[in-house]
Write a protein that holds these residues in place. Sequence first.
Motif, PDB file in Angstrom:
ATOM      1  N   ASN A   1      83.190  -1.337 -96.540  1.00 51.97           N
ATOM      2  CA  ASN A   1      84.752  -1.067 -96.244  1.00 51.97           C
ATOM      3  C   ASN A   1      86.297  -1.428 -97.113  1.00 51.97           C
ATOM      4  N   LEU A   2      85.328  -2.541 -98.013  1.00 51.38           N
ATOM      5  CA  LEU A   2      86.484  -2.869 -99.116  1.00 51.38           C
ATOM      6  C   LEU A   2      86.926  -1.884-100.610  1.00 51.38           C
ATOM      7  N   ILE A   3      85.489  -1.021-100.768  1.00 51.29           N
ATOM      8  CA  ILE A   3      85.974  -0.037-101.235  1.00 51.29           C
ATOM      9  C   ILE A   3      86.689   0.248-100.756  1.00 51.29           C
ATOM     10  N   TYR A   4      86.894   1.187 -99.159  1.00 57.32           N
ATOM     11  CA  TYR A   4      87.325   2.403 -98.643  1.00 57.32           C
ATOM     12  C   TYR A   4      88.831   1.552 -98.301  1.00 57.32           C
ATOM     13  N   LYS A   5      89.611   0.436 -98.158  1.00 56.30           N
ATOM     14  CA  LYS A   5      90.801  -0.081 -98.470  1.00 56.30           C
ATOM     15  C   LYS A   5      91.319  -0.247 -99.633  1.00 56.30           C
ATOM     16  N   ILE A   6      90.558  -0.050-100.793  1.00 53.53           N
ATOM     17  CA  ILE A   6      91.313  -0.238-102.119  1.00 53.53           C
ATOM     18  C   ILE A   6      91.228   1.326-102.148  1.00 53.53           C
ATOM     19  N   LYS A   7      90.649   2.669-102.202  1.00 56.82           N
ATOM     20  CA  LYS A   7      90.946   3.905-101.641  1.00 56.82           C
ATOM     21  C   LYS A   7      91.870   4.175-101.504  1.00 56.82           C
ATOM     22  N   VAL A   8      92.242   4.207-100.351  1.00 53.65           N
ATOM     23  CA  VAL A   8      93.258   3.838 -99.337  1.00 53.65           C
ATOM     24  C   VAL A   8      94.152   3.347-100.438  1.00 53.65           C
ATOM     25  N   PHE A   9      94.627   2.151-100.653  1.00 56.68           N
ATOM     26  CA  PHE A   9      96.006   1.749-101.011  1.00 56.68           C
ATOM     27  C   PHE A   9      95.502   2.400-102.344  1.00 56.68           C
ATOM     28  N   LEU A  10      94.881   2.884-103.005  1.00 56.74           N
ATOM     29  CA  LEU A  10      95.111   3.802-104.435  1.00 56.74           C
ATOM     30  C   LEU A  10      95.040   5.106-104.413  1.00 56.74           C
ATOM     31  N   GLY A  11      95.250   5.421-102.555  1.00 58.39           N
ATOM     32  CA  GLY A  11      96.091   6.866-102.718  1.00 58.39           C
ATOM     33  C   GLY A  11      94.632   7.836-103.293  1.00 58.39           C
ATOM     34  N   ILE A  12      93.307   7.394-103.448  1.00 63.64           N
ATOM     35  CA  ILE A  12      92.857   8.692-103.853  1.00 63.64           C
ATOM     36  C   ILE A  12      91.642   9.570-102.319  1.00 63.64           C
ATOM     37  N   THR A  13      92.095   8.444-101.443  1.00 58.67           N
ATOM     38  CA  THR A  13      91.712   8.865 -99.941  1.00 58.67           C
ATOM     39  C   THR A  13      92.722   8.841 -98.764  1.00 58.67           C
ATOM     40  N   LYS A  14      92.476   9.350 -97.258  1.00 57.97           N
ATOM     41  CA  LYS A  14      93.463   9.348 -96.789  1.00 57.97           C
ATOM     42  C   LYS A  14      93.648   8.757 -95.884  1.00 57.97           C
ATOM     43  N   SER A  15      93.936   8.018 -95.097  1.00 57.78           N
ATOM     44  CA  SER A  15      93.732   6.752 -94.217  1.00 57.78           C
ATOM     45  C   SER A  15      93.678   8.022 -92.522  1.00 57.78           C
TER      46      SER A  15
END
Length: 69
Positions: A31-45
């Motif tokens: 969950n933490l890695i997913y939130k970091i990826k969304v914050f950095l724009g790597i993946t879409k929410s």
Amino acid sequence: MISLYFDPGLGAMIIQTIIAAVAGVILFSKNLIYKIKVFLGITKSNKDDVFDDIDINDSDIENNKSSER
């Protein structure tokens, strides 16, 4: 000195605690890695994708309400 006795009740509780802790750490880190990826724009929410599958127009809802009365 190594004890060879394994108490079934206490031992099972200790093993269950260890497995639950490992599973909790894995789920929290995902969950933490997913939130970091969304914050950095790597993946879409995916929050917007929940309602994209539903294809209901507002006029359909209003027509159903008026026909029920």
